[in-house]
Design an enzyme around this catalytic site. Structure first.
Site, PDB file in Angstrom:
ATOM      1  N   LYS A  22       0.840  -1.212   0.000  1.00 48.02           N
ATOM      2  CA  LYS A  22       0.000   0.000   0.000  1.00 48.02           C
ATOM      3  C   LYS A  22       0.873   1.259   0.000  1.00 48.02           C
ATOM      4  CE  LYS A  22      -0.691   1.419   4.782  1.00 48.02           C
ATOM      5  NZ  LYS A  22      -0.025   2.675   4.980  1.00 48.02           N
ATOM      6  N   ASN A  23       2.034   1.193   0.668  1.00 47.10           N
ATOM      7  CA  ASN A  23       2.882   2.389   0.724  1.00 47.10           C
ATOM      8  C   ASN A  23       3.605   2.652  -0.597  1.00 47.10           C
ATOM      9  OD1 ASN A  23       2.052   2.900   3.278  1.00 47.10           O
ATOM     10  ND2 ASN A  23       3.926   2.204   4.311  1.00 47.10           N
ATOM     11  N   ARG A  92      -2.563   9.960   6.546  1.00 45.83           N
ATOM     12  CA  ARG A  92      -1.425  10.829   6.385  1.00 45.83           C
ATOM     13  C   ARG A  92      -0.768  10.755   5.000  1.00 45.83           C
ATOM     14  NH1 ARG A  92       2.599  13.558   9.123  1.00 45.83           N
ATOM     15  NH2 ARG A  92       4.340  13.485   7.695  1.00 45.83           N
ATOM     16  N   CYS A 116      -0.807  12.151  14.975  1.00 46.48           N
ATOM     17  CA  CYS A 116      -0.706  10.737  14.630  1.00 46.48           C
ATOM     18  C   CYS A 116      -0.279  10.005  15.882  1.00 46.48           C
ATOM     19  CB  CYS A 116       0.333  10.563  13.538  1.00 46.48           C
ATOM     20  SG  CYS A 116       0.605   8.871  13.113  1.00 46.48           S
ATOM     21  N   ARG A 121       4.724  14.020  13.456  1.00 43.69           N
ATOM     22  CA  ARG A 121       5.251  13.712  12.124  1.00 43.69           C
ATOM     23  C   ARG A 121       5.288  14.995  11.301  1.00 43.69           C
ATOM     24  NH1 ARG A 121       2.282   8.340  10.184  1.00 43.69           N
ATOM     25  NH2 ARG A 121       3.876   8.369   8.581  1.00 43.69           N
ATOM     26  N   PRO A 122       6.396  15.744  11.422  1.00 40.07           N
ATOM     27  CA  PRO A 122       6.477  17.034  10.740  1.00 40.07           C
ATOM     28  C   PRO A 122       6.552  16.902   9.213  1.00 40.07           C
ATOM     29  CG  PRO A 122       8.587  16.469  11.744  1.00 40.07           C
ATOM     30  CD  PRO A 122       7.618  15.394  12.143  1.00 40.07           C
ATOM     31  N   ASP A 124       8.261  19.551   7.434  1.00 37.45           N
ATOM     32  CA  ASP A 124       9.174  20.631   7.065  1.00 37.45           C
ATOM     33  C   ASP A 124      10.060  20.273   5.868  1.00 37.45           C
ATOM     34  OD1 ASP A 124      10.141  18.760   9.065  1.00 37.45           O
ATOM     35  OD2 ASP A 124      12.017  19.887   9.035  1.00 37.45           O
ATOM     36  N   LEU A 125      10.469  19.004   5.779  1.00 45.28           N
ATOM     37  CA  LEU A 125      11.374  18.626   4.681  1.00 45.28           C
ATOM     38  C   LEU A 125      10.644  18.642   3.335  1.00 45.28           C
ATOM     39  CD1 LEU A 125      13.246  15.708   6.508  1.00 45.28           C
ATOM     40  CD2 LEU A 125      14.153  17.996   6.027  1.00 45.28           C
ATOM     41  N   ASP A 307       8.306  -0.089  10.602  1.00 41.96           N
ATOM     42  CA  ASP A 307       6.967  -0.653  10.442  1.00 41.96           C
ATOM     43  C   ASP A 307       6.892  -2.128  10.860  1.00 41.96           C
ATOM     44  OD1 ASP A 307       6.133   1.799   9.565  1.00 41.96           O
ATOM     45  OD2 ASP A 307       6.096   1.284   7.444  1.00 41.96           O
ATOM     46  N   ILE A 329      13.265   6.007  14.333  1.00 44.09           N
ATOM     47  CA  ILE A 329      12.519   6.786  13.334  1.00 44.09           C
ATOM     48  C   ILE A 329      11.397   7.558  14.033  1.00 44.09           C
ATOM     49  CG2 ILE A 329      11.234   6.702  11.154  1.00 44.09           C
ATOM     50  CD1 ILE A 329      14.037   5.616  10.795  1.00 44.09           C
ATOM     51  N   ARG A 399      -6.676  -0.883   7.371  1.00 42.98           N
ATOM     52  CA  ARG A 399      -6.043   0.178   6.569  1.00 42.98           C
ATOM     53  C   ARG A 399      -4.889  -0.371   5.751  1.00 42.98           C
ATOM     54  NH1 ARG A 399      -3.563   4.349   9.960  1.00 42.98           N
ATOM     55  NH2 ARG A 399      -2.710   4.717   7.913  1.00 42.98           N
TER      56      ARG A 399
END
Ligand code: EPZ
Length: 430
Positions: A22-23, A92, A116, A121-122, A124-125, A307, A329, A399
């Site tokens: 899925k990812n 997300r 989350c 979970r920013p 900014d990048l 994960d 992470i 999900r």
């Protein structure tokens, strides 16, 4: 809300097929925004996150058609560039619409994904990378808004305090493929899902060098065209089945696997004392139920995946000694710890470390799923525990794992989904 009831203690035996990742699929769906020609994906799993992404894309003018496991996405209307909070907040990963929208429409308004349960979970990048390409980016009213007259290739360093960013790399890539000139993304994520996105984009006409390395060089092209692609197998689902087989003292062949994506997982299981044989596109896991403790650190690919941290911690609860798991992470990704302790596990959490003292057995209990991978860990725990485990809030597992119970039952698992009567009534009335 549906729940699982599991009568544990049965060794799993047989063969199980892994679905596509899925990812990998989710950013590929966003890539359909980069062309008006059809993008066809094969073997797409039936998952709630994929349905949510399809809904958002439809609001963005993309017609999404499903035919069995096939999915055809075609942009028909490019007027709406806003991905609403009500849908983005459900998932997300929909934040990777940002790159697809900016890449071709030069305009994007995507809701910030919000809190989350696995921690802060920013983004900014993502913003930094798109700004470097020349987009005017701002955060306003809970939305990230981006606009660009033109996007121009440049050198971008995409590393952050916790290493590379997977969906951040996907976003910058999708904007860079249609930018003028050459973009160099340094500290790009090397995850197989990012590699697979590069493969699809290349089929669509993009020029990308260094696929799979932390330095991606993208030579912008004026237009992309349609393409067909079968996404990679889900390495996290494969790892989850492998742990389930090991923890129940079972013997399972996990099929449809990219063995080259599984090195850290295979190596770790072998250290734990599980027999793992690999060949072609399958992995055979055999276990006698005796486990050695290990120390484990989650890292960006090709390191051990965050994960699978919860699932492996579950296995280590039965190891003969003390294991230490460090989460590098998502330092707060430990929601499963308290639930595992309800099953009799002995775990102490210290900052981003968990110290696991092996016990002889887990005992069934009522537990609650808090997020996708924590739910997978609880299913694995329930399969190995003595007695009955009841897991509530299993919508989390739906999900990311297509009907997991239907794939575990043929392996001998005694797992039953108890459907929510209220939900059935609503579905029947609709
Ligand atoms: C992807 O999330 C996956 N999601 C996650 O899987 C996975 O856990 C994660 O990568 C790490 O492998 C999808 O692919 C849809 P990141 P992503 O940006 O891209 C920090 C699952 O269970 N960071 O690679 O959102 C961040 O806080 C999910 O399937 C910044 O600091 O993760 C984290 O510490 C959960 N700034 C680290 O980087 C940013 O702008 C890696 O996050 C972005 C990220």
């Amino acid at each position: 809300m549906d729940k699982f009831v599991i009568h544990g203690g049965v060794p799993l035996r047989g063969r199980v097929q892994v679905k596509t990742a899925k990812n990998a699929v989710l950013p590929m769906m966003s890539a359909a925004l980069l062309t008006r020609e059809p993008v066809v994906l094969h073997d797409v799993p039936r998952l709630r996150d994929i349905d949510t992404m399809a809904k958002i894309l439809e609001e963005l003018g993309v017609v999404v058609e499903r035919d069995g496991a096939g999915m055809k996405l075609q942009t028909r209307n490019e007027l709406n560039c806003e991905a609403r909070y009500e849908l983005v907040s459900q998932m997300r990963a929909s934040f990777c619409l940002l790159g697809g929208l900016l890449g071709r429409r030069r305009k994007a308004k995507v809701s910030l994904p919000g809190g989350c349960v696995i921690g802060v979970r920013p983004v900014d990048l993502h913003i930094k990378g798109l700004q470097a390409l020349g987009a005017d980016m701002k955060v306003e009213g809970g939305y990230v808004i981006g606009e660009a007259d033109k996007l121009v290739g440049t050198d971008i360093y995409l590393g952050g305090a916790y290493g590379s960013t997977v969906t951040g790399t996907a976003n910058v890539l999708m904007a860079a493929v249609l930018a003028q000139g050459t973009t160099v993304i340094d500290y790009a994520a090397c995850e197989p899902e990012v590699q697979d996105l590069c493969v699809l984009l290349t089929k669509m006409g993009a020029h990308i060098e260094g696929i799979g390395s932390p330095r991606l060089v993208v030579h912008g092209v004026p237009e992309l065209h349609g393409a067909e692609h079968t996404p990679i197998p889900d390495r996290i689902e494969a790892g989850t089945f492998m742990v389930a087989a090991a923890m129940t003292g079972g013997d399972v062949v996990v099929e449809n696997v990219r063995v080259d994506h599984m090195s850290a997982v295979v190596e770790t299981l072998r250290h734990i004392g599980v027999t793992v044989l690999t060949n072609g596109n399958w992995i055979h896991v055999h276990s006698d139920g005796a486990f050695k403790p290990v120390d484990l650190v989650t890292l960006p690919y090709p390191g051990f995946p965050t994960d699978l941290q919860a699932q492996f911690m579950t296995l280590l609860t039965l190891a003969d000694g003390i294991s230490v798991v460090q989460e590098k992470i998502y330092p707060d990704r430990f929601m499963h710890v308290a639930e595992l302790m309800r099953l009799g596990a002995n775990i102490r959490k210290e900052g981003n470390f968990a110290i696991i003292k092996g016990v002889d057995r887990l005992n069934g209990a009522k537990v609650m799923a808090s997020d996708l991978r924590a739910s997978a860990a609880l299913v694995v725990a329930g399969l190995a525990a003595e007695g009955t485990t009841e897991i509530s809030r299993i919508y989390h597992i739906d999900r990311g794992y297509e009907e997991i119970e239907k794939r575990l039952i043929p392996l001998g698992a005694r797992i039953e989904r108890i459907r929510d009567q209220k939900r059935i009534a609503i579905e029947e009335a609709a």
